[in-house]
Design an enzyme around this catalytic site. Structure first.
Site, PDB file in Angstrom:
ATOM      1  N   GLU A 132      -6.171 -12.415   0.533  1.00 10.87           N
ATOM      2  CA  GLU A 132      -7.376 -11.344   1.534  1.00 10.87           C
ATOM      3  C   GLU A 132      -8.317 -11.427   0.220  1.00 10.87           C
ATOM      4  OE1 GLU A 132      -4.731  -8.235   2.298  1.00 10.87           O
ATOM      5  OE2 GLU A 132      -3.176  -9.532   4.025  1.00 10.87           O
ATOM      6  N   HIS A 158       0.943  -0.709  -0.404  1.00 12.33           N
ATOM      7  CA  HIS A 158       0.208   0.189  -0.238  1.00 12.33           C
ATOM      8  C   HIS A 158       1.136   1.310   0.014  1.00 12.33           C
ATOM      9  CE1 HIS A 158      -4.461  -1.109   0.319  1.00 12.33           C
ATOM     10  NE2 HIS A 158      -3.683  -2.412   1.051  1.00 12.33           N
ATOM     11  N   ASP A 172      -7.478  -1.798  -1.251  1.00  6.62           N
ATOM     12  CA  ASP A 172      -8.418  -2.871  -0.784  1.00  6.62           C
ATOM     13  C   ASP A 172     -10.048  -2.055  -0.531  1.00  6.62           C
ATOM     14  OD1 ASP A 172      -6.402  -3.628   0.546  1.00  6.62           O
ATOM     15  OD2 ASP A 172      -6.485  -2.491   2.639  1.00  6.62           O
TER      16      ASP A 172
END
Length: 240
Positions: A202, A133, A140
């Site tokens: 994820e 990130h 996300d």
């Protein structure tokens, strides 16, 4: 260290720019800023220019399948200071969830770090191993329907459990869990044609151009020459 940190980075200097929030759904207030994460007065809804453009392409793919649905941005660019803040916060939350009191034993601390770093990248300031990130190339994301309501995906974003694995519900016979898997798959099917790659653990995390992306591309193609084109964000890559 994560396995993708061995991937070389040749940053192309592309600037970090604001996302077009009039076209994408976003979480408001921003979940980490609401906790006090140190964004330094800057918007957390920023990505490298081409990554932001790819998000709009992904949303167009989504709307071919689900008219009126949109991508909802949960988190985008994350300075290393924010990564550190959130890792510290998550360690504290997990310690409380397990009922462990200070001082921790060496074994308790090892287990705690292992659990948290399974999902969170280390807040490294080393330019050769930035958190995804912190490159401006990871996002996300989840889905909202045509009425603007969040689509249930089986877990909250950032849940530290095996259920966050993208295919955790794939073999379930339960109708609700089958629907969660279908909607996770729908999200991935919108993102991949736009160039994104999903984090293996994820369902919500997608990268385009960072080390994790390059590592996943190498795994799929067998091409050992794929490298990252986005490294840590610097003053030169921060758009005013």
């Amino acid at each position: 260290m994560k396995p993708y940190h061995a991937i070389p980075i040749h940053d192309n200097g592309e600037p970090l720019v604001p996302l077009p929030l009039d076209q994408l759904a976003v979480r408001q207030p921003h979940p980490y800023a609401a906790l006090g994460a140190p964004y330094g007065g800057q918007s957390p809804y920023r990505l490298r220019r081409s990554v932001g453009q790819a998000l709009l392409l992904a949303q167009a793919h989504l709307q071919e399948q689900r008219p009126g649905w949109r991508l909802q941005i949960f988190d985008a660019y994350r300075p290393v200071a924010v990564q550190q803040f959130m890792v510290d916060y998550t360690l504290q939350q997990q310690q409380q969830a397990w009922g462990w009191c200070n001082p921790l034993t060496a074994e308790q601390r090892r287990q705690l770090l292992e659990q948290v770093y399974r999902f969170w990248a280390p807040p490294s300031a080393d330019p050769s191993s930035p958190p995804p990130h912190s490159t401006g190339a990871a996002v996300d994301i989840t889905l909202v329907d045509a009425q603007g309501q969040p689509v249930a995906m089986g877990t909250a974003i950032d849940e530290l459990s095996p259920r966050s694995d993208p295919d955790y519900f794939a073999a379930s016979k339960d109708a609700q869990e089958q629907q969660w898997h279908c909607d996770r798959t729908l999200l991935n099917q919108a993102m991949e044609p736009a160039g994104f790659r999903r984090h293996p653990q994820e369902w919500w995390h997608f990268s385009l151009g960072d080390q994790l992306w390059a590592w996943l591309q190498r795994q799929d193609t067998g091409d050992p020459h794929i490298i990252a084109r986005y490294g840590p964000v610097t003053e030169l890559t921060t758009s005013v």
